[in-house]
Design a protein around this motif. Structure first.
Motif, mmCIF file in Angstrom:
data_model
loop_
_atom_site.group_PDB
_atom_site.id
_atom_site.type_symbol
_atom_site.label_atom_id
_atom_site.label_comp_id
_atom_site.label_asym_id
_atom_site.label_seq_id
_atom_site.Cartn_x
_atom_site.Cartn_y
_atom_site.Cartn_z
ATOM 1 N N UNK A 144 0.835 -1.200 0.000
ATOM 2 C CA UNK A 144 0.000 0.000 0.000
ATOM 3 C C UNK A 144 0.871 1.252 0.000
ATOM 4 N N UNK A 145 2.177 1.080 0.267
ATOM 5 C CA UNK A 145 3.147 2.163 0.128
ATOM 6 C C UNK A 145 4.512 1.497 -0.048
ATOM 7 N N UNK A 196 5.312 6.439 -4.181
ATOM 8 C CA UNK A 196 4.048 5.783 -4.540
ATOM 9 C C UNK A 196 3.312 5.328 -3.283
ATOM 10 N N UNK A 197 2.000 5.556 -3.265
ATOM 11 C CA UNK A 197 1.153 5.118 -2.153
ATOM 12 C C UNK A 197 -0.287 5.049 -2.635
ATOM 13 N N UNK A 201 -6.552 6.016 -1.274
ATOM 14 C CA UNK A 201 -7.541 5.419 -2.173
ATOM 15 C C UNK A 201 -8.281 4.249 -1.527
ATOM 16 N N UNK A 202 -7.668 3.614 -0.544
ATOM 17 C CA UNK A 202 -8.254 2.418 0.053
ATOM 18 C C UNK A 202 -9.560 2.690 0.769
ATOM 19 N N UNK A 220 8.258 -6.580 2.662
ATOM 20 C CA UNK A 220 7.383 -5.612 3.305
ATOM 21 C C UNK A 220 7.159 -5.952 4.761
ATOM 22 N N UNK A 221 6.874 -4.920 5.555
ATOM 23 C CA UNK A 221 6.586 -5.117 6.973
ATOM 24 C C UNK A 221 5.097 -5.365 7.165
ATOM 25 N N UNK A 222 4.731 -5.748 8.380
ATOM 26 C CA UNK A 222 3.324 -5.980 8.701
ATOM 27 C C UNK A 222 2.504 -4.700 8.651
ATOM 28 N N UNK A 223 3.167 -3.550 8.585
ATOM 29 C CA UNK A 223 2.429 -2.296 8.462
ATOM 30 C C UNK A 223 1.639 -2.251 7.156
ATOM 31 N N UNK A 224 2.070 -3.029 6.166
ATOM 32 C CA UNK A 224 1.320 -3.043 4.915
ATOM 33 C C UNK A 224 -0.118 -3.518 5.140
ATOM 34 N N UNK A 225 -0.289 -4.645 5.830
ATOM 35 C CA UNK A 225 -1.657 -5.137 6.022
ATOM 36 C C UNK A 225 -2.329 -4.467 7.227
ATOM 37 N N UNK A 226 -1.557 -4.091 8.223
ATOM 38 C CA UNK A 226 -2.171 -3.415 9.367
ATOM 39 C C UNK A 226 -2.645 -2.015 8.976
#
Length: 273
Positions: A144-145, A196-197, A201-202, A220-226
């Motif tokens: 997502x970023x 890019x992010x 939009x989500x 990627x870190x878990x921050x992507x899904x969290x």
């Protein structure tokens, strides 16, 4: 029984391209339809038998395809360079064209997206642009970023590609391996892409999401899904131990169990037909 690879023609980026696709799983037109979107180096063949196994467990139909530049789809033109909006164009141009060509109408059937990595981000963008189109989506290791860990791993992938037999290994899955690799690698390492992010939009996504990530994901870190879950209340998280960037390869049984249950709980009538 899985059907053979087929192709359809798309006028895109000023030229005609062919996209390969394959149907898997049930033939029942009333069953939920799951469209699989591959990773940045993926293709129809690189999914191997996972889509068929998943559709059998989830009692679904499945559609797998290779985006332009990948697999047996038309390779990139040698001078073609993807823009920072390349995932948006896949979500807003290529995926809708595929659905239209195959006469898949989200208003008439239960449509799910199952995306991995770049394919997961494309799935999220489609869900955000067309909030009424999907029954739900399952996203594995979405972006997502852009994070430092992602860039470092993609730089390492570039070095590996240039110094090892990785091109030979990937050539089993792509008719033009340089098209696939450099299309992905070059844009991710393009300096403007660092900003890019899709976080803002989500917020328009309305369908149920299952967001899956390995605790050992090198991209990627878990921050992507969290971060996704904070912005989309309909998100459920599945964080998998002993799992890297590819849950469908590292933890297929756990993923199939959880994802098929997720579809069952969110399918009209309470369970897949």
């Amino acid at each position: 029984m899985d059907r053979p690879i087929e192709f359809f023609r798309l006028d895109w980026c000023g030229r005609a391209v062919q996209l390969e696709y394959q149907w898997v799983g049930r033939a029942d037109s009333q069953a939920p339809l799951v469209v699989f979107l591959h990773e940045g180096l993926g293709s129809v063949s690189m999914w191997k038998d996972f889509p068929a196994r998943f559709c059998q467990a989830a009692h679904c139909r499945g559609l797998v395809y290779s985006r332009p530049g990948y697999g047996q789809s038309t390779p990139r033109h040698p001078d073609e360079r993807w823009g920072v909006d390349f995932m948006h164009r896949q979500a807003f141009e290529v995926l809708p064209a595929l659905l239209a060509a195959l006469k898949i109408d989200p208003r008439q059937q239960q449509l799910w997206l199952f995306g991995h990595s770049d394919g997961a981000s494309i799935s999220l963008l489609y869900a955000a642009r067309y909030p009424q189109a999907l029954a739900g989506a399952i996203v594995l290791a979405p972006h997502i970023m852009v994070e430092d860990i992602t860039i470092i791993s993609i730089e390492q992938a570039r070095d590996t590609y240039q110094t090892t037999d990785l091109p030979k290994k990937l050539s089993r899955y792509h008719q033009d391996v340089d098209s696939a690799f450099w299309g992905w690698n070059t844009i991710w390492l393009h300096p403007p892409f660092r900003a890019w992010s899709i976080e803002e939009e989500l917020t328009t996504i309305q369908c149920p999401l299952l967001a899956v990530q390995g605790l050992d994901d090198e991209y990627g870190s878990l921050e992507q899904i969290r971060g996704l879950a904070r912005r989309v209340p309909s998100t459920e998280l599945l964080e998998l131990p002993a799992c890297g960037h590819s849950p469908h390869r590292d933890q297929p049984t756990t993923l199939i169990t959880n994802a098929s249950d997720f579809i069952s709980r969110h399918t009209l009538g309470g369970e897949p037909r």
